[in-house]
Scaffold this motif. Structure first.
Motif, short mmCIF file in Angstrom:
data_model
loop_
_atom_site.label_atom_id
_atom_site.label_comp_id
_atom_site.label_asym_id
_atom_site.label_seq_id
_atom_site.Cartn_x
_atom_site.Cartn_y
_atom_site.Cartn_z
N ALA A 69 -9.83 49.05 19.71
CA ALA A 69 -10.38 47.74 19.35
C ALA A 69 -11.88 47.84 19.10
CB ALA A 69 -10.10 46.74 20.47
N MET A 70 -12.58 48.59 19.93
CA MET A 70 -14.03 48.77 19.72
C MET A 70 -14.31 49.47 18.40
SD MET A 70 -15.47 49.71 23.56
CE MET A 70 -16.42 51.02 22.87
N ASN A 71 -13.55 50.51 18.11
CA ASN A 71 -13.75 51.25 16.86
C ASN A 71 -13.44 50.38 15.66
OD1 ASN A 71 -14.62 53.59 18.10
ND2 ASN A 71 -12.58 54.46 18.23
N ALA A 72 -12.41 49.57 15.74
CA ALA A 72 -12.06 48.67 14.64
C ALA A 72 -13.17 47.66 14.43
CB ALA A 72 -10.74 47.97 14.92
N GLY A 73 -13.72 47.12 15.50
CA GLY A 73 -14.82 46.17 15.40
C GLY A 73 -16.06 46.80 14.81
N ILE A 127 -19.85 47.52 10.12
CA ILE A 127 -20.45 48.39 9.11
C ILE A 127 -20.08 47.90 7.72
CG2 ILE A 127 -20.38 50.72 8.14
CD1 ILE A 127 -20.07 51.71 11.09
N ASN A 128 -18.80 47.58 7.52
CA ASN A 128 -18.36 47.10 6.21
C ASN A 128 -19.04 45.79 5.85
OD1 ASN A 128 -16.70 49.29 5.80
ND2 ASN A 128 -14.89 48.28 6.63
N ASN A 129 -19.17 44.86 6.82
CA ASN A 129 -19.85 43.60 6.55
C ASN A 129 -21.31 43.82 6.20
OD1 ASN A 129 -17.54 42.12 6.96
ND2 ASN A 129 -18.00 41.65 9.10
N LYS A 130 -21.95 44.75 6.88
CA LYS A 130 -23.36 45.04 6.59
C LYS A 130 -23.49 45.61 5.19
CE LYS A 130 -27.45 47.21 8.49
NZ LYS A 130 -28.03 47.95 9.59
#
Length: 118
Positions: A71-75, A80-83
């Motif tokens: 879950a942490m890695n997915a978040g 990163i993608n949003n940035k």
């Protein structure tokens, strides 16, 4: 064992089962190349059985930790993608509008100069 230790220190095993598979491979190779009754193969089998027993004894806790890490890695990937989207969207808008770098330009993520809008 050194290869397993090195990979473990580099966090290469994503699950306890992946970790256990490495010990199974070590055991199978020891038996295949030394013979099933060879002391090295017998020791490899004891190590594998011990690791397997420890994992099974702690299965619930290990599964919870694996789920939390996943879950942490997915978040982290989403952030990163949003940035990247924000930076790309801002640059594109600036190019299209011919604005200076200090202008407040909306991005795809609903941000203006780092502040959430909408």
């Amino acid at each position: 064992l050194q290869t397993i230790r090195d990979k473990n220190q580099k966090c290469k095993y994503k699950t306890a089962d992946a970790f256990l598979r490495e010990f199974l491979l070590m055991k199978n190779n020891a038996e295949k190349f030394n013979g099933i009754s060879n002391p090295l193969a017998l020791e490899a089998n004891r190590i594998y059985e011990h690791v397997k027993q420890v994992i099974e004894t702690n299965r619930e806790e290990l599964t919870e930790m694996e789920d939390a890490l996943q879950a942490m890695n997915a978040g982290g990937n989403n952030r990163i993608n949003n940035k990247k989207k924000k930076i790309t969207g801002t640059k594109l808008m600036k190019q299209q509008q011919g604005t200076s770098s200090s202008a407040a330009v909306p991005s795809e993520s609903g941000m203006i100069d780092g502040m959430a809008v909408g």
